[in-house]
Write a protein that holds these residues in place. Structure first.
Motif, short mmCIF file in Angstrom:
data_model
loop_
_atom_site.label_atom_id
_atom_site.label_comp_id
_atom_site.label_asym_id
_atom_site.label_seq_id
_atom_site.Cartn_x
_atom_site.Cartn_y
_atom_site.Cartn_z
N GLU A 120 0.83 -1.12 0.00
CA GLU A 120 -0.07 -0.22 0.04
C GLU A 120 0.82 1.25 -0.06
O GLU A 120 0.45 2.30 -0.74
N HIS A 121 2.06 1.00 0.67
CA HIS A 121 2.73 2.50 0.93
C HIS A 121 3.92 2.64 -0.05
O HIS A 121 4.62 3.50 -0.17
N PHE A 122 4.31 1.17 -0.62
CA PHE A 122 5.70 1.38 -1.42
C PHE A 122 5.52 1.05 -2.76
O PHE A 122 6.44 1.30 -3.60
N ILE A 123 4.22 0.43 -3.32
CA ILE A 123 4.23 -0.10 -4.73
C ILE A 123 2.93 1.03 -4.99
O ILE A 123 1.82 1.04 -4.58
N PRO A 124 3.29 1.51 -6.63
CA PRO A 124 2.32 2.48 -7.04
C PRO A 124 0.92 1.52 -7.43
O PRO A 124 1.14 0.32 -7.58
N GLU A 125 -0.16 2.29 -7.36
CA GLU A 125 -1.21 1.43 -7.61
C GLU A 125 -1.35 1.06 -9.06
O GLU A 125 -1.74 0.01 -9.35
N GLU A 126 -0.74 1.70 -10.27
CA GLU A 126 -0.76 1.33 -11.27
C GLU A 126 -0.01 -0.01 -11.45
O GLU A 126 -0.28 -0.86 -12.53
N GLU A 127 1.14 -0.06 -10.91
CA GLU A 127 1.77 -1.19 -10.86
C GLU A 127 1.21 -2.38 -10.03
O GLU A 127 1.32 -3.62 -10.74
N GLU A 128 0.59 -2.26 -9.05
CA GLU A 128 -0.14 -3.15 -8.43
C GLU A 128 -1.25 -3.83 -9.28
O GLU A 128 -1.40 -5.06 -9.20
N LYS A 129 -1.76 -2.89 -10.06
CA LYS A 129 -2.93 -3.27 -11.09
C LYS A 129 -2.44 -4.06 -12.08
O LYS A 129 -2.76 -5.03 -12.66
N ARG A 130 -1.17 -3.68 -12.47
CA ARG A 130 -0.60 -4.42 -13.68
C ARG A 130 -0.36 -5.71 -13.52
O ARG A 130 -0.42 -6.56 -14.01
#
Length: 736
Positions: A576-586
């Motif tokens: 939640e704090h260190f990985i961007p949302e778009e990267e997580e979604k990808r």
């Protein structure tokens, strides 16, 4: 109707370890090898029951030898596998109770070898004593580490394998290595290689604790010809299972990776216990095989088409009372599991059938090339020319005349050939070329035959044959083993009948007992009532003890679950704090859940062929509009170049000064002359670094005579440029 067979359960108690003796631990286990009983002192009872007794098919005390354990447990299973049955021998128990010692042991001294190496010796010995049967032996070795299946015989032993299931062959591991072996030496080498790749670690209870479940599988295929020369193939599979021991974190003090390993070990063993309970309980409609990969791998061994032996290992120390009681309860339940073993006759997917077909095909090819045929014994036989014997004189005379005529014709042909002076040069060349082609063809044919012979020899070497000299001793050994097994079966049956008879006699005595008075009858019935009350109390105590154990086990599982949730929350916090949302979604879009592997896997990549866009006008490569605009404005940035992006021009520094074109004044010229004059006095003045620095703000105050004739003051003046602090010469201070 198939004959059902119960799982054979044996219990082996190890002696007290040196550490337990130093700590002053007390032994609470007694082993009665005659009555096949394990007696454990109830150190946590409430006084109603001082000890508990468990009866098994076979028990081994602290002084039991490895050979004795093998002969009474694994040997009958190995013999059944050689006859085409499936068999499983697995060790179960708490960590540090000697499971690996029972299954593998030590090679030195030889009497310390365990079940697995002794099985190797016996299988090869049986094959050598069976000359009329062909055998093919294959082995595989896998481990289940943190619910991941790994191939211990593969160079990439850390890669995960998939567990699959087919109706015709059951459960199997995809891409698992299966090695063809021909001797005991090869089997021991593969076992050693796989053991080196297995996960082990140190805990407080065991210095070399197995951190994974391992299964060494032997597949033995046999081919035999009957009276009608019909081929009959049998296939037996033997699983030698070394389970990791159950652990309690309070005793092992496992943390980090060891704690995570312990969680997965305990979960798989708990599932194994649930499967055993569901198989014994006739009311269960569902058997939870799929709750763990371990139970799926052992599905045929528990309630399936397999002869199974369970070796339960227990520790004798008092502080292991809970774990020992749990092991004995599970082992006692496992006795009631019923399997349906059968001989695997003429299976379709046997490798020995493929080998034999390849051998026969190669023999036919070699026979055709050699101008022979394959005989009934499988050997290649050349066709011999027949010699005709003639006894009649008239026929002999005719044959002689015919031979003479043929000889005369041949001589005439030779004379005609000699009359021809020479052959034409082209004909000679053609003949030479034909001769070379013929010799090359013969060489290739010979090489092809050699390769076929080599391949045929390799295939034949992989099929094992027995020795007729050892056949008689093998037959005697088999008869002795059969007699011993029958004797053991009769003794067990007699013991069961004696127990049942004793119970019936006791009931009959109670029914026929007569009393002299009412008081005597009251006392006798009161005693019976007290005995029944005592039994009820014992049963309640056992039920309460089992409930407490299940409660402790439940609390441990809940604590393990809490620890797993804490780890999961930590991972979610990091994401939640260190990985961007778009990267997580990808990343999430690339994953999918696999029902077969029971885990998240990366989706298969569907390659869409990209079409190359059309080139821009007047350019070799396609470019964008922004790049065209940059090129039109003369932008020299390499990113906008359509061709060579390499910068080949010299990158010269930018000039920061200008040439002075005016005539300097007289004062400035004098100062420049003084600065350029390097006499000794000036050098001495510059080298004196202790003197104070003087900065000239106005060059017009400088006097030529004062400079040329400095004062005799010891504190000499050093000229320094206001622009360059550490200059070799003083500067004028003039700036454009």
């Amino acid at each position: 109707m198939k004959k059902k067979e119960c799982v054979k359960v044996v219990v082996r108690a190890r002696p007290l370890s040196s550490k337990e003796i130093e700590e002053g631990r007390r032994r609470i286990i007694d082993v009665d090898t005659t009555r096949k009983e394990i007696i454990i002192q109830n150190i946590k009872g409430d006084g109603n029951e001082s000890q508990r007794t468990f009866v098994f098919d076979e028990v081994f005390d602290m002084n039991s030898q490895q050979e004795q354990v093998y002969n009474n447990t694994a040997l009958p299973i190995v013999e059944s596998v050689m006859d085409g049955y499936n068999g499983t021998v697995f060790a179960y128990g708490q960590t540090g109770t000697g499971k690996t010692h029972t299954m593998e042991g030590k090679n030195d001294p030889p009497h310390e070898r365990g079940i697995t190496p002794r099985t190797f010796d016996h299988i090869i010995k049986v094959i050598e004593g069976t000359p009329n049967i062909q055998f093919l032996v294959r082995c595989s070795y896998l481990e289940l580490y943190n619910e991941e299946i790994r191939d211990l015989l593969s160079p990439n032993h850390l890669s995960k394998l998939e567990l699959r299931e087919k109706p015709e062959c059951g459960i199997f591991v995809k891409d698992l290595s299966k090695i063809v072996v021909k001797s005991v030496v090869e089997l021991n080498e593969w076992l050693k290689a796989g053991r080196a790749n297995r996960k082990v670690g140190e805990t407080k209870m065991n210095q070399e604790s197995s951190r994974s479940h391992s299964i060494f599988t032997l597949t033995i295929e046999s081919s035999e010809l009957d009276v009608d020369q019909q081929q009959h193939i049998k296939s037996g599979k033997l699983n030698l299972v070394d389970l990791a021991g159950s652990e309690r974190q309070s005793k092992t003090q496992a943390v980090g990776v060891r704690f995570e390993e312990a969680i997965n070990i305990n979960l798989s063993l708990t599932t194994l216990g649930n499967v055993i309970t569901a198989l014994v309980d006739g009311k269960s409609q569902h058997i939870p095989y799929r709750d763990s990969k371990l139970t799926r791998l052992l599905q045929d061994s528990l309630g399936g088409n397999t002869k199974t032996v369970m070796v339960a290992n227990i520790g004798p120390a008092d502080y292991n009372f809970d774990e020992t009681m749990s092991t004995l309860r599970y082992a006692s339940r496992a006795k009631k599991i019923q399997n349906n073993p059968k001989i695997n006759e003429d299976p379709k997917d046997t490798m020995i059938r493929e080998f034999q077909e390849q051998i026969n095909k190669l023999k036919d090819q070699l026979a055709r090339k050699a101008g022979g045929v394959v005989g009934p014994n499988g050997q290649i036989q050349k066709i011999k020319e027949e010699v005709i014997e003639v006894e009649d004189d008239e026929e002999l005379t005719e044959l002689q005349k015919k031979a003479q005529k043929e000889k005369a014709d041949l001589e005439q042909q030779i004379m005609q050939q000699r009359r021809q002076s020479t052959l034409q040069e082209e004909e000679k060349k053609q003949l030479q070329l034909k001769l070379k082609e013929k010799s090359k063809l013969e060489h290739n044919l010979k090489k092809e035959q050699e390769n076929m012979h080599k391949k045929l020899q390799e295939l034949q070497e992989q099929l094992l044959h027995g020795d007729k000299m050892k056949e008689e001793s093998r037959q005697k050994e088999k008869e002795l083993l059969k007699a011993r097994m029958e004797l053991e079966e009769r003794s067990q049956q007699a013991r069961r009948q004696a127990e049942e008879l004793a119970k019936k006699e006791a009931m009959q005595v109670e029914q026929e007992q007569k009393y002299n008075s009412t008081k005597e009858e009251i006392e006798a019935k009161t005693q019976k009532l007290n005995n029944l009350i005592q039994k009820i109390k014992e049963l309640k105590s056992q039920a309460q003890e089992q409930t407490q154990f299940r409660q402790r086990q439940k609390e441990e599982l809940i604590e393990d679950n809490r620890e797993s949730l804490r780890q999961l929350n930590l991972m979610n916090l990091i994401i939640e704090h260190f990985i961007p949302e778009e990267e997580e979604k990808r990343l999430k879009d690339k994953l999918e859940f696999s029902e077969e592997q029971d885990d998240w896997v990366i989706k298969e990549f569907e390659a869409n062929p990209l079409k190359k866009p059309a080139s821009a006008f007047f350019f070799k490569r396609p470019i964008c509009n922004f790049q065209k605009m940059a090129i039109s404005f003369g932008d020299a940035n390499p990113r906008y170049r359509p061709e060579n992006i390499l910068q080949t021009d010299l990158d010269l520094p930018q000039r920061m000064t200008e040439d002075f074109s005016h005539e300097p004044s007289q004062k400035i010229q004098e100062v420049l002359n003084v600065a350029l004059n390097e006499d000794e006095e000036e050098q001495q003045m510059i080298s004196n670094e202790k003197q104070a620095n003087v900065y000239i703000e106005d060059p017009s105050i400088i006097n030529k005579e004062a400079i040329l004739n400095p004062p005799s003051n010891p504190n000499k003046v050093r000229l320094q440029s206001a622009i360059k602090k550490n200059a070799r010469r003083p500067q004028s201070g003039f700036k454009k």
